[in-house]
Design a protein around this motif. Sequence first.
Motif, PDB file in Angstrom:
ATOM      1  N   SER A   1       8.512  47.581  -7.989  1.00  0.00           N
ATOM      2  CA  SER A   1       9.290  46.747  -8.906  1.00  0.00           C
ATOM      3  C   SER A   1       9.207  45.274  -8.523  1.00  0.00           C
ATOM      4  CB  SER A   1      10.749  47.223  -8.913  1.00  0.00           C
ATOM      5  OG  SER A   1      11.528  46.425  -9.768  1.00  0.00           O
TER       6      SER A   1
ATOM      7  N   LEU B   1      17.250  52.228 -11.121  1.00  0.00           N
ATOM      8  CA  LEU B   1      16.311  53.289 -11.469  1.00  0.00           C
ATOM      9  C   LEU B   1      16.489  54.489 -10.541  1.00  0.00           C
ATOM     10  CD1 LEU B   1      13.078  51.122 -11.879  1.00  0.00           C
ATOM     11  CD2 LEU B   1      14.682  51.810 -13.678  1.00  0.00           C
TER      12      LEU B   1
ATOM     13  N   ILE C   1      11.520  58.277 -10.584  1.00  0.00           N
ATOM     14  CA  ILE C   1      10.984  57.771 -11.843  1.00  0.00           C
ATOM     15  C   ILE C   1       9.477  57.523 -11.722  1.00  0.00           C
ATOM     16  CG2 ILE C   1      11.331  55.313 -11.340  1.00  0.00           C
ATOM     17  CD1 ILE C   1      12.394  55.106 -14.279  1.00  0.00           C
TER      18      ILE C   1
ATOM     19  N   VAL D   1       8.352  51.955 -14.075  1.00  0.00           N
ATOM     20  CA  VAL D   1       8.818  50.827 -13.260  1.00  0.00           C
ATOM     21  C   VAL D   1       8.094  49.543 -13.665  1.00  0.00           C
ATOM     22  CG1 VAL D   1       9.065  49.939 -10.914  1.00  0.00           C
ATOM     23  CG2 VAL D   1       9.313  52.394 -11.339  1.00  0.00           C
TER      24      VAL D   1
ATOM     25  N   GLY E   1       9.345  48.327 -17.046  1.00  0.00           N
ATOM     26  CA  GLY E   1      10.655  47.701 -16.930  1.00  0.00           C
ATOM     27  C   GLY E   1      10.567  46.301 -16.339  1.00  0.00           C
TER      28      GLY E   1
ATOM     29  N   ARG F   1      16.560  47.414 -17.527  1.00  0.00           N
ATOM     30  CA  ARG F   1      17.179  48.716 -17.336  1.00  0.00           C
ATOM     31  C   ARG F   1      17.620  49.339 -18.662  1.00  0.00           C
ATOM     32  NH1 ARG F   1      22.429  51.736 -17.491  1.00  0.00           N
ATOM     33  NH2 ARG F   1      22.075  53.400 -15.974  1.00  0.00           N
TER      34      ARG F   1
ATOM     35  N   LEU G   1      14.626  50.529 -20.709  1.00  0.00           N
ATOM     36  CA  LEU G   1      14.092  51.794 -20.209  1.00  0.00           C
ATOM     37  C   LEU G   1      15.021  52.960 -20.531  1.00  0.00           C
ATOM     38  CD1 LEU G   1      12.673  50.750 -16.726  1.00  0.00           C
ATOM     39  CD2 LEU G   1      11.434  51.060 -18.874  1.00  0.00           C
TER      40      LEU G   1
ATOM     41  N   MET H   1      15.060  58.340 -17.182  1.00  0.00           N
ATOM     42  CA  MET H   1      16.076  57.468 -16.601  1.00  0.00           C
ATOM     43  C   MET H   1      17.349  58.218 -16.204  1.00  0.00           C
ATOM     44  SD  MET H   1      15.190  54.266 -16.249  1.00  0.00           S
ATOM     45  CE  MET H   1      16.735  53.335 -16.325  1.00  0.00           C
TER      46      MET H   1
ATOM     47  N   SER I   1      21.240  56.480  -9.374  1.00  0.00           N
ATOM     48  CA  SER I   1      20.220  55.447  -9.181  1.00  0.00           C
ATOM     49  C   SER I   1      20.291  54.918  -7.751  1.00  0.00           C
ATOM     50  CB  SER I   1      20.426  54.319 -10.186  1.00  0.00           C
ATOM     51  OG  SER I   1      20.336  54.802 -11.509  1.00  0.00           O
TER      52      SER I   1
END
Length: 320
Positions: free
Chosen positions: A52, A90, A94, A99, A102, A129, A132, A140, A184
């Motif tokens: 990310s 996240l 995932i 990623v 996003g 976020r 997604l 998610m 998350s």
Amino acid sequence: MANKLIVAPAPHVQSSQSTPRIMRDVVIALVPALLVSTVVFGWSVLFVTALSVFSCVGFEYLIQRFMVGGKPTVGNWSAVVTGVLLAFNLPASIPWWIVVMGAFVAIAIAKMTFGGLGKNPFNPALVGRVFLLIAYPVQMTTFPEVEGLDALSGATPLAAVKQGALSAGSLNMQDLLLGNMPGSLGEVAALALLAGFVYLLWRKVITWHIPVTILCTMAIFAFAVAWSRGAEGSAMWQFPLFHILAGGAVLGAVFMATDYSTSPMTVRGSVIFAVGIGLITMCIRLWGSYPEGMSFAVLIMNSTVPLINKYVKPKRFGVK
């Protein structure tokens, strides 16, 4: 005498604070929660976070280099903060391409489209976020199961309570504090996030007004709902405490709502802003279709910041 008559544009107040220093402090404040998430979910946490961050920094550099022009700003660490905060929203399981997608939405659409850092009206990580969540709801909301918590079956505590599988009073508040819960990356360690909150206060990066007001508003709202439902004894305080510690309440209150460019400039405006976030979050949690409402609440209140700044501001000197 001539050297003392220096004319320069505002601001005239000198401070040791700088954008890179502030952003590095935010990253440091998030490290305890990152470590706890790694212990709970494994090494995939570091992969999701690194991907990310790399994607956010890369997209910002490429957009500035080939589209916007000007001096690259990736050195101010703002893209790094966006990447870490996006990762914290996240699941650890995932897929990698989600990623990257996003990160693109967060940087290209929510940040650079408006001119970059300081000009974006919405929190970039939360825009990524929410996008997604709407585009890939299954991925998610699929969380790795935590050993010893078979009753949750991979669902977050908020989802389990909303679905009626568990009651808020049946959950161990110590697990919520220490991170022994599905969710998350940034939802599993309230105590680690609170430690980051103390660090940011000590470094004077943020003030207490927005985080404390949000959490207090949520607690009072939850207490009133519990009382209206006829709760007694320990249930009266367990229900508010559950809503403060579960989900993204602490993460959103401390690290999302306090974003400089998307929050009000005055203390009074910050309190109004924070009360709105707390109320909207609880309304979505209790009566909305989603078990978590912090992301939507922050983005909704982000849109009201220009109005808050307009009508809640100090009077100019000499104006009655």
